[in-house]
Design a protein around this motif. Structure first.
Motif, short mmCIF file in Angstrom:
data_model
loop_
_atom_site.label_atom_id
_atom_site.label_comp_id
_atom_site.label_asym_id
_atom_site.label_seq_id
_atom_site.Cartn_x
_atom_site.Cartn_y
_atom_site.Cartn_z
N ASP A 287 1.62 10.36 -4.18
CA ASP A 287 0.71 11.44 -3.73
C ASP A 287 1.44 12.04 -2.16
OD1 ASP A 287 -0.66 11.41 -6.31
OD2 ASP A 287 -2.05 10.12 -5.40
N LEU A 288 1.78 11.08 -1.46
CA LEU A 288 2.08 11.49 0.08
C LEU A 288 3.49 10.84 0.12
CD1 LEU A 288 -1.51 10.66 1.61
CD2 LEU A 288 -0.40 12.77 1.15
N ARG B 223 -7.53 1.03 4.71
CA ARG B 223 -7.35 -0.15 3.85
C ARG B 223 -6.84 -1.54 4.47
NH1 ARG B 223 -5.15 2.64 -1.71
NH2 ARG B 223 -6.56 4.58 -1.60
N GLU C 68 -2.64 11.87 7.01
CA GLU C 68 -3.18 11.40 5.96
C GLU C 68 -2.88 10.00 5.54
OE1 GLU C 68 -2.84 14.08 2.66
OE2 GLU C 68 -3.43 15.89 3.89
N VAL C 69 -1.37 9.76 5.76
CA VAL C 69 -0.86 8.51 5.27
C VAL C 69 -1.78 7.43 5.99
CG1 VAL C 69 0.97 6.94 5.35
CG2 VAL C 69 1.11 9.04 4.20
N LEU D 266 -5.36 6.90 5.71
CA LEU D 266 -5.52 5.89 4.10
C LEU D 266 -5.10 4.54 4.68
CD1 LEU D 266 -4.26 8.43 1.52
CD2 LEU D 266 -6.55 7.73 2.01
N THR D 267 -4.19 4.28 5.36
CA THR D 267 -3.83 2.98 5.78
C THR D 267 -4.74 2.34 6.60
OG1 THR D 267 -1.23 3.72 5.45
CG2 THR D 267 -1.81 1.62 6.80
N LEU E 50 0.71 4.66 -2.29
CA LEU E 50 0.39 6.11 -1.84
C LEU E 50 1.67 6.97 -1.87
CD1 LEU E 50 -1.21 4.84 1.76
CD2 LEU E 50 -2.43 5.85 -0.12
N LEU F 142 0.86 -1.06 -0.15
CA LEU F 142 -0.11 -0.09 0.01
C LEU F 142 0.80 1.44 -0.12
CD1 LEU F 142 -2.70 1.25 0.30
CD2 LEU F 142 -2.65 1.01 2.77
N SER F 143 2.24 1.28 0.61
CA SER F 143 2.87 2.36 0.82
C SER F 143 3.55 2.75 -0.57
CB SER F 143 4.10 1.87 1.64
OG SER F 143 5.10 2.98 1.69
#
Length: 625
Positions: A579-580, A612, A604-605, A608-609, A576, A572-573
């Motif tokens: 954008d981040l 998910r 934000e990171v 989002l993590t 992301l 996932l990292s």
């Protein structure tokens, strides 16, 4: 928004919708419920309600009220009965902003902002409460708009700061929120302000009086007072933001000064962080750092002495305790105002170590046959001996040293120098107290976190952890037995925590013009110079330079993630990172650190993590990396 499951009833002409933050920590977003505006009252924004969740009922707070709309083909459940009035809209906004910063549910903040006793809507109607007359405009700030970090001397006057802020903002018909650590310090400040004629309300005890806010007042409390339901706030004052109690110990581990900064931004009021040891992060933020005049700053320090145990060729930290006791007795007798105690011995450790050390030469006691660790056994089996003094005092005579590996026994004699002064390599305050009693021949009080303060007048000596200094006590002499425990700890905030302890000790001995002794084995030249010059600024400059080179806060920010599914974060990292920008550092199979350049990017990171990858625990801005 997530939606609770149940088909809407048929035949209902109009349905209203509300978003509810349910009191479940794993639910980061509100759930949507419906209500019938024709048969039920319109829900109150911020109100606390009972809501159905799966097969049980939970409490929740209404954070959004949508206008009535035709029923939608979704699966929703009805909003339950109202339990109590909740926080006002401005505080709800602060709670939601805090939840985004700490990447958690708003529930912990809303709970802290809610009254401890249920309040009926008839007793508190937020719609009928307006800002105090004359407080609508922008009030002239004491130091200018925004926030200020006031770098005070340790012996600063808390009462003077609060009184000055209140007098200034009372002219604008606004109240002042004051958050400070420790109930004993809050009680002292409350009494002194009342003596001066300043109206004081305590949070959460005086919740209704604060909410109605008919007259400007000082709203006083611990860190939760930052969420007090006042609608006319002129300034927020936070004392000693680095105190351990100013950080929530449980999830989501929020810090008082960050929450105060959020509320000051929402309320457009002034923020004052006052303390002798500021948080390092505040020195590289939007806050303006303000120093008192240097001569006044140095004059606000008590006498600080550093004692090098290496230079004195002494490995026993208790070897000078008798001299400290005599000095404390003499200072107390000569002081105009008698302090609470003559001597406070600070040793920030609990428990007991079975490894034995020679108090004369400092060598670790090992077995001659297998080089294993030996332990002392007295007349009663399996009873560990702390020191010669304590063992005699407890009628436990050490008979032999026994190796726990091979079982070999030998007399209680150092194998290097032949001394019989054998003691554990470290002892906590619970065992250290009786040892000091045996040395001094008098009763000693032991103070640790959660213990009650002593009320016996004849006790003049205290042995304790840092909790002894966090209370409002006065002493003639304060001794840190092994100050290296703070200086060389692995915590990110080791500098500010250690300097805060010195500042608290300095204030403790100020009334009697006493002395603070720092016993160290591996001293720092910078620390020696700072204590000699009574100026901590160079220490903070060096700390900021080191943090910049190592990529630590306030130049990069971290979040600790623990759980069995941390391995899934790497895939996932990569998605992301475009954008981040952020980095991952694996600590072990179940622990990972997320690093980002700013607090908002990190939040934000993490959000989002969390959306998910489930079943993970997050700690924003951890103290130990």
């Amino acid at each position: 928004m997530q939606q609770a499951e149940l088909l809407l009833p048929e035949g209902v002409p109009e349905i209203g919708y509300v978003d509810v933050v349910v009191d479940v920590s794993s639910m980061l977003t509100p759930l949507t419920y419906f209500y019938d505006p024709l048969s039920a009252e319109i829900p109150i924004f911020g109100g606390r309600y009972a809501v159905p969740l799966n097969s049980r009922n939970e409490q929740g707070w209404v954070v959004d009220i949508s206008p009535p709309a035709p029923p939608q083909p979704t699966r929703l459940r009805p909003l339950g009965r109202q339990i109590s009035v909740g926080p006002p809209p401005v505080v709800v906004e602060v709670c939601i902003a805090a939840a985004k910063l700490w990447s958690c549910s708003p529930a912990p903040f809303l709970k802290a902002a809610s009254p401890k006793r249920n309040i009926r809507p008839i007793d508190l109607d937020w719609a009928a409460i307006s800002r105090p007359e004359g407080s609508d405009g922008v009030a002239e700030a004491m130091f200018g708009r925004g926030g200020s970090q006031i770098w005070e001397a340790p012996n600063y006057d808390e009462i003077g700061w609060v009184n000055s802020a209140f007098v200034h903002y009372r002219a604008h018909n606004r109240s002042v929120i004051v958050a400070m650590p420790n109930e004993s310090r809050i009680s002292v400040l409350h009494s002194e302000l009342r003596r001066l004629g300043v109206p004081v309300l305590e949070y959460p005890r005086d919740y209704l009086a604060i909410a109605h806010g008919r007259h400007p007042a000082v709203i006083l409390g611990a860190r939760s007072a930052l969420l007090a339901p006042s609608v006319g706030v002129g300034a927020i004052v936070v004392f000693d933001s680095v105190d351990p109690s100013m950080r929530e110990q449980a999830y989501p581990h929020w810090e008082a000064w960050r929450l105060a900064e959020l509320r000051a931004g929402v309320e457009c009021c002034e923020l004052l962080l006052v303390g002798a040891a500021p948080a390092v992060e505040t020195l590289n933020s939007s806050l303006v750092v303000r120093h008192p005049e240097l001569s006044r700053y140095r004059g606000g320090w008590s006498r600080i002495e550093t004692v090098s145990m290496v230079e004195e060729l002494d490995s026993d930290p208790l070897s000078r305790i008798g001299r400290y006791r005599d000095l404390g007795r003499r200072i107390s007798s000569e002081s105009v105002a008698t302090p609470d105690f003559d001597l406070v011995v600070v040793h920030n450790a609990k428990g007991f170590s079975s490894q034995l050390l020679c108090a004369k030469c400092g060598s670790l006691q090992r077995c001659e046959a297998c080089n294993g660790v030996v332990s002392a056994v007295g007349e009663r089996p399996l009873e560990m001996v702390l020191s010669r003094v304590e063992s005699l005092r407890r009628k436990v005579v050490p008979a032999r040293l026994t190796c726990g590996t091979c079982g070999l026994q030998r007399p209680v004699v150092c194998q290097v120098c032949g001394s019989q002064r054998i003691r554990p390599i470290s002892s906590g305050v619970d065992r250290l107290g009786p040892t000091v009693e045996g040395i001094l021949g008098e009763k000693v009080a032991v103070v640790a976190k959660g213990s009650e303060p002593t009320t016996e007048d004849q006790i003049r000596v205290v042995v304790g952890t840092e909790a002894a200094l966090l209370r409002s006590i006065t002493s003639s002499v304060v001794v840190f037995l092994e100050f290296d425990r703070w200086v060389h700890s692995v915590s990110v905030d080791r500098l500010q925590r250690s300097l805060y302890q010195i500042a608290r000790a300095s204030k403790s001995v100020s009334m009697a013009a006493g002395v603070v002794y720092l016993q160290m084995r591996d001293g720092s030249d910078l620390l020696y110079e700072a204590m000699r010059d009574r100026n901590l600024r160079q220490l903070y400059r060096t700390e900021l330079d080191q943090r910049m080179s190592l990529g630590l806060p306030p130049y990069r920010y971290f979040a600790r993630v623990t759980g069995r599914r941390v391995a899934e974060m790497h895939e996932l990292s990569e998605v992301l990172a475009a954008d981040l920008p952020h980095e991952l550092f694996d600590i072990d199979e179940k622990t990972t650190l997320i690093s980002a350049a700013s607090e908002t990017e990190l939040a934000e990171v993490v959000l989002l993590t969390a959306a998910r990858v489930s079943s993970l625990k997050y700690e924003m801005f951890p103290r130990n990396l």
